[in-house]
Design an enzyme around this catalytic site. Structure first.
Site, PDB file in Angstrom:
ATOM      1  N   LYS A 168       0.887  -1.170   0.000  1.00  0.00           N
ATOM      2  CA  LYS A 168       0.000   0.000   0.000  1.00  0.00           C
ATOM      3  C   LYS A 168       0.922   1.216   0.000  1.00  0.00           C
ATOM      4  CE  LYS A 168      -1.646   3.128   1.993  1.00  0.00           C
ATOM      5  NZ  LYS A 168      -1.483   4.573   1.599  1.00  0.00           N
ATOM      6  N   CYS A 177      13.897  11.262   6.356  1.00  0.00           N
ATOM      7  CA  CYS A 177      13.767  10.960   7.785  1.00  0.00           C
ATOM      8  C   CYS A 177      15.120  10.998   8.488  1.00  0.00           C
ATOM      9  CB  CYS A 177      13.078   9.626   7.991  1.00  0.00           C
ATOM     10  SG  CYS A 177      13.673   8.333   6.928  1.00  0.00           S
TER      11      CYS A 177
END
Ligand code: NAP
Ligand code: MG
Length: 464
Positions: A170, A279
């Site tokens: 997903k 990140c």
């Protein structure tokens, strides 16, 4: 842009279960470039069934054959690299040069590394009178963010396939087109039907259904700490494996003996790359009090080269743009001083944010504690090495970092005391085999290289 109007399930593009779609927007000009289907729990269920069905045969496929399929996948990614780069630029907004080198280039390295690892890894070991078998965990539910649309996918799918797992992906709602291209590459590479499946859709609908599905044995998630915590709780309740790759607030520690000019300019480049949407970005620069003013002058000169719309792209969407501008306002309200940039958007169109550098930031300010995920750097002053260590370790995160010193040994001594999963010493190069992942609230588990492969294996011991 070209888009599929279905899901890739069981080796073919199938109509979505429901009628809803997601508009894909180019963040540089705010134009809708495509629509993709918004998957429901029914699509996820069909994809998980396909993955379950394909699992026994793929798990039993000799590692050398799995390696050959992953090598074929890498070759397709190479052949289609221009199309991949253009697609990432269209849906993420990254400058084309960055899309070519990083967004299209790094996944080739990572897929290549897993083609080699699948062939060379020992899936069996002897311990005393036991033989230990390292077996695939099963069906993997992979949920990925938009910041590195293809890398995040390949960093999960390639090791999962190498281990013998099958996958349902997903991808982020903002970057589904790159994920569709990846599904095409899987198909072209001749992976057996059902080994990889794609369901596009929204996090709270399709993502949630995938994380909670009984037929998923391991959930691998990259994204925000808030969602990661929720996914960890869901997985814990179902006693299923989980890997969480969450946020960061990494420190770039410049020790007094370092080459200050180099450390500052590499530090600025690290934070501005990909519009700060990384990140592991070193968003806190730590400088000794005696070198602080010199560092600010160097930073101001270095950041001037990062012109929005040229070297720096927009943020991924309007919400992220607002969020980052809000953090800049918060920094000013809490008493930090602007060296460059500011909260005003540089252009009326496109989700751009001015590359921003703050001075006089103290460790406890919001901009020094929370992940901003934009082109914003905080420069903090330290008194001595112990103070630098306290500041470096003084957040809930521990994903990455950097240390600069005249010699590597001095930097390594400091790095050993940092609570973080990865440290670059004097500007060390990216290594696609080095384990990547967090200490503390930056996550659970590691990606890349052999450590990343072992996440997808479970052990069985046979005694003789
Ligand atoms: P996010 O919501 O955590 O998104 C990551 C992925 O999780 C996306 O595919 C998302 O789908 C999905 N998701 C969202 N809610 C879910 C749920 N309840 N159950 C299952 N899956 C779910 O992150 P974001 O909203 O895109 O970004 C917010 C902040 O997260 C950023 O500002 C940044 O601080 C951080 N972030 C960190 C990383 C990283 O690499 N560590 C990457 C991206 C963002 P949708 O795309 O539909 O939301
Ligand atoms: Mg979201």
């Amino acid at each position: 842009m070209k888009a599929h109007d279905g899901m890739y399930i069981g080796g073919q593009w199938r109509p979505a279960a429901g009628p809803d779609t997601i508009a894909v927007v180019n963040p540089a000009d705010e134009q809708v470039i495509a629509h993709v289907p918004a998957g429901t729990a029914d699509d996820v269920d069909a994809a998980v069934r396909a993955a379950r069905e394909a699992f026994p045969a793929w798990a039993a496929t000799p590692p050398a054959e799995r390696a050959a399929r992953i090598a074929a996948l890498r070759d397709v990614l190479v052949a289609r690299k221009d199309e991949i780069a253009e697609t990432v630029t269209a849906e993420l907004g990254a400058p084309l040069a960055l899309s070519r080198t990083v967004h299209a280039g790094v996944p080739v390295l990572v897929a290549g590394s897993y083609a080699e690892l699948a062939a060379s890894y020992s899936f069996e070991e002897r311990i005393g009178n036991s033989t230990v078998l390292l077996e695939p965990v099963g069906v993997v539910g992979a949920i990925t963010p938009w910041n590195y649309p293809l890398h995040q996918v390949v960093a999960k799918v390639a090791p999962a396939l190498a281990a013998g797992c099958t996958v349902v992906l997903k991808p982020a709602e903002d970057t589904p087109l790159t994920a569709q291209l990846f599904a095409e590459a899987i198909h072209e590479a001749g992976l057996p039907a059902g080994v990889f499946n794609l369901v596009t859709g929204l996090g709270p609908v399709a993502g949630q259904a995938l994380a909670a599905h009984e037929g998923v044995d391991l959930v691998s998630f990259t994204g925000s700490t808030a969602v990661g915590r929720q996914i960890g709780a869901t997985a814990g309740a179902a006693v299923k494996r989980v890997a969480l790759e969450l946020g960061g607030k990494s420190a770039n520690v410049i020790l007094p003996s370092a080459d200050l000019a180099k450390a500052v300019s590499v530090g600025i480049a690290n934070v501005m790359s990909n519009s700060g949407q990384t990140c592991s970005a070193w968003t806190r620069m730590l400088v000794h009090k005696n070198q602080y003013d010199e560092a600010l002058a160097l930073a101001a000169a270095a950041v001037a080269k990062y012109v929005p719309g040229e070297r720096v792209g927009p943020l991924v969407n309007a919400k992220q743009q607002q969020r980052v501008r809000g953090y800049i306002e918060k920094g000013l309200a809490e008493g930090a001083r602007l060296v460059a940039g500011g909260p005003e958007a540089p252009y009326e169109t496109g989700y751009y944010v001015s590359p921003t550098v703050f001075a006089d930031v103290t460790w406890d300010m919001t901009i020094a504690q929370e992940e901003i995920f934009g082109p914003v750097l905080s420069i903090l002053k330290y008194e001595d090495e112990e103070d630098a260590l306290r500041i470096a370790n003084g957040t809930v995160y521990g994903l990455a970092g950097a240390v600069w010193a005249a010699d590597a040994a001095e930097a390594v001594a400091f790095a050993r005391r940092m609570d973080t999963g990865q440290v670059d010493i004097n500007g060390g190069r990216f290594n696609p085999l080095a384990p990547f992942g967090g200490y503390k609230q930056s996550g659970v588990g590691r990606e890349l290289g052999p450590h990343g492969l072992s996440e997808y294996l479970q052990t069985k011991s046979l005694q003789f």
